[in-house]
Design a protein around this motif. Structure first.
Motif, PDB file in Angstrom:
ATOM      1  N   THR A  88       0.821  -1.212   0.000  1.00  0.00           N
ATOM      2  CA  THR A  88       0.000   0.000   0.000  1.00  0.00           C
ATOM      3  C   THR A  88       0.853   1.259   0.000  1.00  0.00           C
ATOM      4  O   THR A  88       0.544   2.225  -0.704  1.00  0.00           O
ATOM      5  CB  THR A  88      -0.948   0.003   1.208  1.00  0.00           C
ATOM      6  OG1 THR A  88      -0.203  -0.240   2.409  1.00  0.00           O
ATOM      7  CG2 THR A  88      -2.021  -1.065   1.048  1.00  0.00           C
ATOM      8  N   ALA A  89       1.943   1.262   0.771  1.00  0.00           N
ATOM      9  CA  ALA A  89       2.784   2.461   0.839  1.00  0.00           C
ATOM     10  C   ALA A  89       3.522   2.701  -0.471  1.00  0.00           C
ATOM     11  O   ALA A  89       3.576   3.836  -0.968  1.00  0.00           O
ATOM     12  CB  ALA A  89       3.773   2.338   1.994  1.00  0.00           C
ATOM     13  N   LEU A  90       4.090   1.646  -1.048  1.00  0.00           N
ATOM     14  CA  LEU A  90       4.827   1.811  -2.306  1.00  0.00           C
ATOM     15  C   LEU A  90       3.886   2.250  -3.423  1.00  0.00           C
ATOM     16  O   LEU A  90       4.234   3.113  -4.242  1.00  0.00           O
ATOM     17  CB  LEU A  90       5.552   0.522  -2.679  1.00  0.00           C
ATOM     18  CG  LEU A  90       6.992   0.375  -2.155  1.00  0.00           C
ATOM     19  CD1 LEU A  90       7.052   0.472  -0.634  1.00  0.00           C
ATOM     20  CD2 LEU A  90       7.611  -0.929  -2.639  1.00  0.00           C
ATOM     21  N   ALA A  91       2.690   1.665  -3.455  1.00  0.00           N
ATOM     22  CA  ALA A  91       1.726   2.053  -4.480  1.00  0.00           C
ATOM     23  C   ALA A  91       1.300   3.507  -4.313  1.00  0.00           C
ATOM     24  O   ALA A  91       1.166   4.256  -5.292  1.00  0.00           O
ATOM     25  CB  ALA A  91       0.507   1.136  -4.422  1.00  0.00           C
ATOM     26  N   ALA A  92       1.108   3.937  -3.069  1.00  0.00           N
ATOM     27  CA  ALA A  92       0.700   5.324  -2.811  1.00  0.00           C
ATOM     28  C   ALA A  92       1.794   6.299  -3.231  1.00  0.00           C
ATOM     29  O   ALA A  92       1.507   7.376  -3.771  1.00  0.00           O
ATOM     30  CB  ALA A  92       0.367   5.497  -1.337  1.00  0.00           C
ATOM     31  N   LEU A  93       3.045   5.947  -2.997  1.00  0.00           N
ATOM     32  CA  LEU A  93       4.150   6.807  -3.411  1.00  0.00           C
ATOM     33  C   LEU A  93       4.196   6.953  -4.929  1.00  0.00           C
ATOM     34  O   LEU A  93       4.398   8.056  -5.459  1.00  0.00           O
ATOM     35  CB  LEU A  93       5.477   6.261  -2.878  1.00  0.00           C
ATOM     36  CG  LEU A  93       5.692   6.410  -1.380  1.00  0.00           C
ATOM     37  CD1 LEU A  93       6.896   5.594  -0.928  1.00  0.00           C
ATOM     38  CD2 LEU A  93       5.876   7.883  -0.998  1.00  0.00           C
ATOM     39  N   ARG A  94       4.007   5.850  -5.618  1.00  0.00           N
ATOM     40  CA  ARG A  94       4.013   5.934  -7.085  1.00  0.00           C
ATOM     41  C   ARG A  94       2.839   6.764  -7.591  1.00  0.00           C
ATOM     42  O   ARG A  94       2.970   7.498  -8.574  1.00  0.00           O
ATOM     43  CB  ARG A  94       3.979   4.526  -7.691  1.00  0.00           C
ATOM     44  CG  ARG A  94       5.247   3.724  -7.420  1.00  0.00           C
ATOM     45  CD  ARG A  94       5.203   2.380  -8.104  1.00  0.00           C
ATOM     46  NE  ARG A  94       5.565   2.471  -9.503  1.00  0.00           N
ATOM     47  CZ  ARG A  94       5.430   1.475 -10.379  1.00  0.00           C
ATOM     48  NH1 ARG A  94       4.908   0.315  -9.982  1.00  0.00           N
ATOM     49  NH2 ARG A  94       5.800   1.622 -11.623  1.00  0.00           N
ATOM     50  N   PRO A 120       4.939  -2.897  -6.293  1.00  0.00           N
ATOM     51  CA  PRO A 120       4.757  -1.623  -7.006  1.00  0.00           C
ATOM     52  C   PRO A 120       6.018  -0.773  -6.912  1.00  0.00           C
ATOM     53  O   PRO A 120       6.100   0.197  -6.161  1.00  0.00           O
ATOM     54  CB  PRO A 120       3.570  -0.978  -6.277  1.00  0.00           C
ATOM     55  CG  PRO A 120       3.580  -1.584  -4.910  1.00  0.00           C
ATOM     56  CD  PRO A 120       4.112  -2.975  -5.068  1.00  0.00           C
ATOM     57  N   ALA A 121       7.009  -1.156  -7.681  1.00  0.00           N
ATOM     58  CA  ALA A 121       8.298  -0.463  -7.692  1.00  0.00           C
ATOM     59  C   ALA A 121       8.772  -0.310  -9.126  1.00  0.00           C
ATOM     60  O   ALA A 121       8.471  -1.137  -9.990  1.00  0.00           O
ATOM     61  CB  ALA A 121       9.325  -1.241  -6.879  1.00  0.00           C
TER      62      ALA A 121
END
Length: 218
Positions: A88-94, A120-121
């Motif tokens: 969730t955090a990585l997706a939100a950053l993207r 999601p990177a």
């Protein structure tokens, strides 16, 4: 402005429970015994691998690693190894337009296992692939190379390990977030050197989403 956030791997994105459990099983010792020894060497500021050497002083770790792989008892990562805030955090950053990179001290095999998780990177890379390890300046030069054109002061390196993450990343010129996670993350979070080097001390990867919003005026 934050254009790129780069994440360490062990005890940042994945917890090390399985890693040490597999080593304990291979060496034929109780899992709690090895876990306690890992805690002891961490508290002493020593390398994690010294826990294995305390159990078996003459151990050739590379040879034992190869033997484990040959026996089908080697490295393994799956969804259960991820901390709950990772996706969730990585997706939100993207979604905020931040480039997300995963780069840490891990083997070539670990890189493949991480890519198989389809996180999601924008990029996954490991020291085993790069041929250099943290805390070397060469490693952080490679991090800078994959930051998508972001300047060091536009790049945040996130990790739990002061000597491998926060201190050398700050010395290179990156902004840093010390993650209060895992033995080292908790143990050294209040250390004066960490406090001086880290731009932020965070308890969750979701904190980085809020930081990115503030820094980027979103």
């Amino acid at each position: 402005m934050i254009k790129c956030i780069v994440f360490d791997i062990g005890e940042t994105l994945v917890h090390d429970d399985r890693y040490w459990a597999l080593w304990a099983d291979w060496l034929g010792v109780p899992r709690h015994t090895l876990s306690a020894l890992v805690g002891a060497v961490v508290a002493q500021g020593r390398d994690n691998a010294d826990a294995l050497r305390l159990l078996k002083p003459d151990i050739d770790i590379s040879a034992e690693y190869a033997a484990r792989e040959a026996a089908g008892r080697g490295e393994h990562l799956d969804e259960t190894d991820l901390y709950g805030d990772v996706r969730t955090a990585l997706a939100a950053l993207r979604d905020l337009g931040v480039r997300v990179v995963i780069a840490g001290n891990q083997t070539k095999k670990a890189a493949g296992l991480l890519r198989a998780l389809d996180l999601p990177a924008d990029l996954v890379a490991t020291s085993g692939e790069w041929g250099c390890t943290k805390p070397s300046a060469e490693f952080f030069t490679r991090v800078n190379d994959v930051a998508g054109g972001a300047l060091p002061r536009e790049t945040v390196y996130v990790g739990d390990h002061p000597a491998n993450d926060t201190l050398p990343a700050a010395a290179y010129g990156f902004r840093t977030a010390h993650l209060r996670r895992g033995p080292r993350g908790h143990l050294w979070a209040e250390d004066p050197a960490v406090a001086a080097a880290a731009d932020w001390v965070v308890d969750s990867l979701h904190d980085l989403v809020d930081i990115a919003r503030r820094e980027n005026d979103l």
